[in-house]
Write a protein that holds these residues in place. Structure first.
Motif, PDB file in Angstrom:
ATOM      1  N   GLY A   7       0.820  -1.204   0.000  1.00 47.15           N
ATOM      2  CA  GLY A   7       0.000   0.000   0.000  1.00 47.15           C
ATOM      3  C   GLY A   7       0.853   1.253   0.000  1.00 47.15           C
ATOM      4  N   GLY A   8       0.184   2.390  -0.117  1.00 51.95           N
ATOM      5  CA  GLY A   8       0.896   3.662  -0.107  1.00 51.95           C
ATOM      6  C   GLY A   8       0.004   4.792  -0.549  1.00 51.95           C
ATOM      7  N   LEU A   9       0.644   5.918  -0.800  1.00 47.53           N
ATOM      8  CA  LEU A   9      -0.044   7.114  -1.273  1.00 47.53           C
ATOM      9  C   LEU A   9       0.206   7.266  -2.771  1.00 47.53           C
ATOM     10  CD1 LEU A   9      -1.532   9.825  -0.821  1.00 47.53           C
ATOM     11  CD2 LEU A   9       0.703  10.811  -0.248  1.00 47.53           C
ATOM     12  N   VAL A  10      -0.857   7.439  -3.529  1.00 45.71           N
ATOM     13  CA  VAL A  10      -0.733   7.552  -4.975  1.00 45.71           C
ATOM     14  C   VAL A  10      -1.751   8.574  -5.475  1.00 45.71           C
ATOM     15  CG1 VAL A  10      -2.349   5.664  -5.407  1.00 45.71           C
ATOM     16  CG2 VAL A  10      -0.597   6.202  -7.113  1.00 45.71           C
ATOM     17  N   GLN A  11      -1.431   9.220  -6.580  1.00 48.32           N
ATOM     18  CA  GLN A  11      -2.379  10.167  -7.168  1.00 48.32           C
ATOM     19  C   GLN A  11      -3.446   9.425  -7.952  1.00 48.32           C
ATOM     20  OE1 GLN A  11      -0.006  12.952  -9.470  1.00 48.32           O
ATOM     21  NE2 GLN A  11       0.027  14.379  -7.747  1.00 48.32           N
ATOM     22  N   ALA A  12      -4.582  10.053  -8.104  1.00 50.59           N
ATOM     23  CA  ALA A  12      -5.659   9.473  -8.895  1.00 50.59           C
ATOM     24  C   ALA A  12      -5.143   9.129 -10.291  1.00 50.59           C
ATOM     25  CB  ALA A  12      -6.824  10.443  -8.986  1.00 50.59           C
ATOM     26  N   GLY A  13      -5.540   7.964 -10.774  1.00 50.22           N
ATOM     27  CA  GLY A  13      -5.057   7.481 -12.055  1.00 50.22           C
ATOM     28  C   GLY A  13      -3.825   6.612 -11.960  1.00 50.22           C
ATOM     29  N   GLY A  14      -3.208   6.573 -10.786  1.00 46.31           N
ATOM     30  CA  GLY A  14      -2.003   5.790 -10.592  1.00 46.31           C
ATOM     31  C   GLY A  14      -2.286   4.325 -10.322  1.00 46.31           C
ATOM     32  N   SER A  15      -1.208   3.599 -10.026  1.00 51.35           N
ATOM     33  CA  SER A  15      -1.296   2.152  -9.821  1.00 51.35           C
ATOM     34  C   SER A  15      -0.539   1.728  -8.570  1.00 51.35           C
ATOM     35  CB  SER A  15      -0.707   1.404 -11.019  1.00 51.35           C
ATOM     36  OG  SER A  15      -1.399   1.689 -12.210  1.00 51.35           O
ATOM     37  N   LEU A  16      -0.998   0.641  -7.997  1.00 51.34           N
ATOM     38  CA  LEU A  16      -0.307  -0.018  -6.891  1.00 51.34           C
ATOM     39  C   LEU A  16      -0.488  -1.517  -7.038  1.00 51.34           C
ATOM     40  CD1 LEU A  16      -1.313   2.111  -3.747  1.00 51.34           C
ATOM     41  CD2 LEU A  16       0.974   1.925  -4.732  1.00 51.34           C
ATOM     42  N   ARG A  17       0.442  -2.281  -6.487  1.00 53.05           N
ATOM     43  CA  ARG A  17       0.325  -3.737  -6.462  1.00 53.05           C
ATOM     44  C   ARG A  17       0.446  -4.201  -5.020  1.00 53.05           C
ATOM     45  NH1 ARG A  17       4.081  -8.635  -7.866  1.00 53.05           N
ATOM     46  NH2 ARG A  17       2.623 -10.121  -8.825  1.00 53.05           N
ATOM     47  N   GLN A  67      -3.385  -6.230  -8.349  1.00 49.64           N
ATOM     48  CA  GLN A  67      -2.890  -5.142  -9.183  1.00 49.64           C
ATOM     49  C   GLN A  67      -4.009  -4.126  -9.333  1.00 49.64           C
ATOM     50  OE1 GLN A  67       0.230  -4.564 -10.619  1.00 49.64           O
ATOM     51  NE2 GLN A  67      -0.653  -2.574 -11.149  1.00 49.64           N
ATOM     52  N   MET A  68      -3.751  -2.907  -8.917  1.00 50.82           N
ATOM     53  CA  MET A  68      -4.768  -1.860  -8.938  1.00 50.82           C
ATOM     54  C   MET A  68      -4.322  -0.753  -9.885  1.00 50.82           C
ATOM     55  SD  MET A  68      -5.728  -1.684  -4.881  1.00 50.82           S
ATOM     56  CE  MET A  68      -4.185  -0.887  -4.458  1.00 50.82           C
ATOM     57  N   ASN A  69      -5.091  -0.555 -10.930  1.00 49.06           N
ATOM     58  CA  ASN A  69      -4.813   0.489 -11.917  1.00 49.06           C
ATOM     59  C   ASN A  69      -5.942   1.509 -11.926  1.00 49.06           C
ATOM     60  OD1 ASN A  69      -2.492  -0.962 -12.729  1.00 49.06           O
ATOM     61  ND2 ASN A  69      -3.674  -2.115 -14.238  1.00 49.06           N
ATOM     62  N   SER A  70      -5.670   2.648 -12.521  1.00 47.56           N
ATOM     63  CA  SER A  70      -6.683   3.707 -12.628  1.00 47.56           C
ATOM     64  C   SER A  70      -7.344   3.981 -11.287  1.00 47.56           C
ATOM     65  CB  SER A  70      -7.749   3.322 -13.671  1.00 47.56           C
ATOM     66  OG  SER A  70      -7.170   3.079 -14.919  1.00 47.56           O
ATOM     67  N   LEU A  71      -6.529   4.140 -10.284  1.00 47.94           N
ATOM     68  CA  LEU A  71      -7.050   4.324  -8.937  1.00 47.94           C
ATOM     69  C   LEU A  71      -7.819   5.624  -8.799  1.00 47.94           C
ATOM     70  CD1 LEU A  71      -4.017   2.901  -6.993  1.00 47.94           C
ATOM     71  CD2 LEU A  71      -6.377   2.143  -6.696  1.00 47.94           C
ATOM     72  N   LYS A  72      -8.846   5.573  -7.962  1.00 45.42           N
ATOM     73  CA  LYS A  72      -9.713   6.715  -7.705  1.00 45.42           C
ATOM     74  C   LYS A  72      -9.654   7.063  -6.215  1.00 45.42           C
ATOM     75  CE  LYS A  72     -13.001   4.945 -11.144  1.00 45.42           C
ATOM     76  NZ  LYS A  72     -14.424   4.538 -11.370  1.00 45.42           N
ATOM     77  N   PRO A  73      -9.961   8.309  -5.869  1.00 43.29           N
ATOM     78  CA  PRO A  73      -9.981   8.665  -4.441  1.00 43.29           C
ATOM     79  C   PRO A  73     -10.888   7.760  -3.616  1.00 43.29           C
ATOM     80  CG  PRO A  73     -10.004  10.640  -5.774  1.00 43.29           C
ATOM     81  CD  PRO A  73     -10.137   9.484  -6.729  1.00 43.29           C
ATOM     82  N   THR A 105      -3.160  -3.234   4.716  1.00 43.46           N
ATOM     83  CA  THR A 105      -2.224  -2.269   4.143  1.00 43.46           C
ATOM     84  C   THR A 105      -3.028  -1.062   3.661  1.00 43.46           C
ATOM     85  OG1 THR A 105      -0.403  -1.960   2.571  1.00 43.46           O
ATOM     86  CG2 THR A 105      -2.231  -3.356   1.840  1.00 43.46           C
ATOM     87  N   GLN A 106      -2.577   0.118   4.028  1.00 37.78           N
ATOM     88  CA  GLN A 106      -3.309   1.346   3.738  1.00 37.78           C
ATOM     89  C   GLN A 106      -3.048   1.800   2.305  1.00 37.78           C
ATOM     90  OE1 GLN A 106      -5.413   3.456   5.797  1.00 37.78           O
ATOM     91  NE2 GLN A 106      -5.783   4.392   3.783  1.00 37.78           N
ATOM     92  N   VAL A 107      -4.127   2.064   1.591  1.00 40.21           N
ATOM     93  CA  VAL A 107      -4.062   2.656   0.259  1.00 40.21           C
ATOM     94  C   VAL A 107      -4.753   4.013   0.320  1.00 40.21           C
ATOM     95  CG1 VAL A 107      -4.848   2.479  -2.127  1.00 40.21           C
ATOM     96  CG2 VAL A 107      -3.970   0.456  -0.942  1.00 40.21           C
ATOM     97  N   THR A 108      -4.021   5.038  -0.063  1.00 36.42           N
ATOM     98  CA  THR A 108      -4.577   6.389  -0.081  1.00 36.42           C
ATOM     99  C   THR A 108      -4.400   6.971  -1.477  1.00 36.42           C
ATOM    100  OG1 THR A 108      -4.000   6.699   2.253  1.00 36.42           O
ATOM    101  CG2 THR A 108      -4.519   8.672   0.973  1.00 36.42           C
ATOM    102  N   VAL A 109      -5.511   7.385  -2.067  1.00 38.82           N
ATOM    103  CA  VAL A 109      -5.494   7.939  -3.414  1.00 38.82           C
ATOM    104  C   VAL A 109      -5.884   9.407  -3.326  1.00 38.82           C
ATOM    105  CG1 VAL A 109      -6.345   7.723  -5.768  1.00 38.82           C
ATOM    106  CG2 VAL A 109      -6.170   5.691  -4.314  1.00 38.82           C
TER     107      VAL A 109
END
Length: 118
Positions: free
Chosen positions: A9-19, A81-87, A112-116
């Motif tokens: 997890g982590g901090l990502v901007q909208a439209g980003g990806s995380l695995r 796999q998370m793509n096109s992440l939204k808030p 695990t914290q995911v912040t968009v």
């Protein structure tokens, strides 16, 4: 007892990806389905995706086309796999598994914290 450790997890901007990854360990007989859930602040935990031991998958409508669940049976590990992440994807993500003998586990790991950000 079976332990699960979620990571990625982590901090990502909208439209980003995380695995995300979730490794299971401990007294495991064999694993049937594995799943990812998430819980946003003030909301109930909800199912995100499920994968069978044979690789069949199903997804919640709100992630279809954006998230992909997979697993490595030899490592007792499930991925998301998370793509096109939204808030609105902001949440703590947890994994769970259905042990052949124990059934679905009724306790949770730390998640695990995911912040968009928008």
């Amino acid at each position: 007892q079976v332990q699960r450790v979620e990571s990625g997890g982590g901090l990502v901007q909208a439209g980003g990806s995380l695995r995300l990854s979730c490794a299971a360990s401990g007294t495991i007989f064999s694993i049937n389905d594995m799943a990812w859930y998430r819980q946003a602040p003030g909301k109930q935990r909800e199912l995100v995706a499920v994968i069978s031991s044979g690789g069949r998958t199903r997804y919640a409508d709100f992630v279809k086309g954006r998230f992909t669940i997979s697993r490595d049976n030899a490592k007792n590990t499930v991925y998301l796999q998370m793509n096109s992440l939204k808030p609105e994807d902001t949440a703590v993500y947890y994994c769970n598994l259905e042990d052949h003998t124990l059934g679905w586990l009724d306790y949770w790991g730390q998640g695990t914290q995911v912040t968009v950000s928008s």
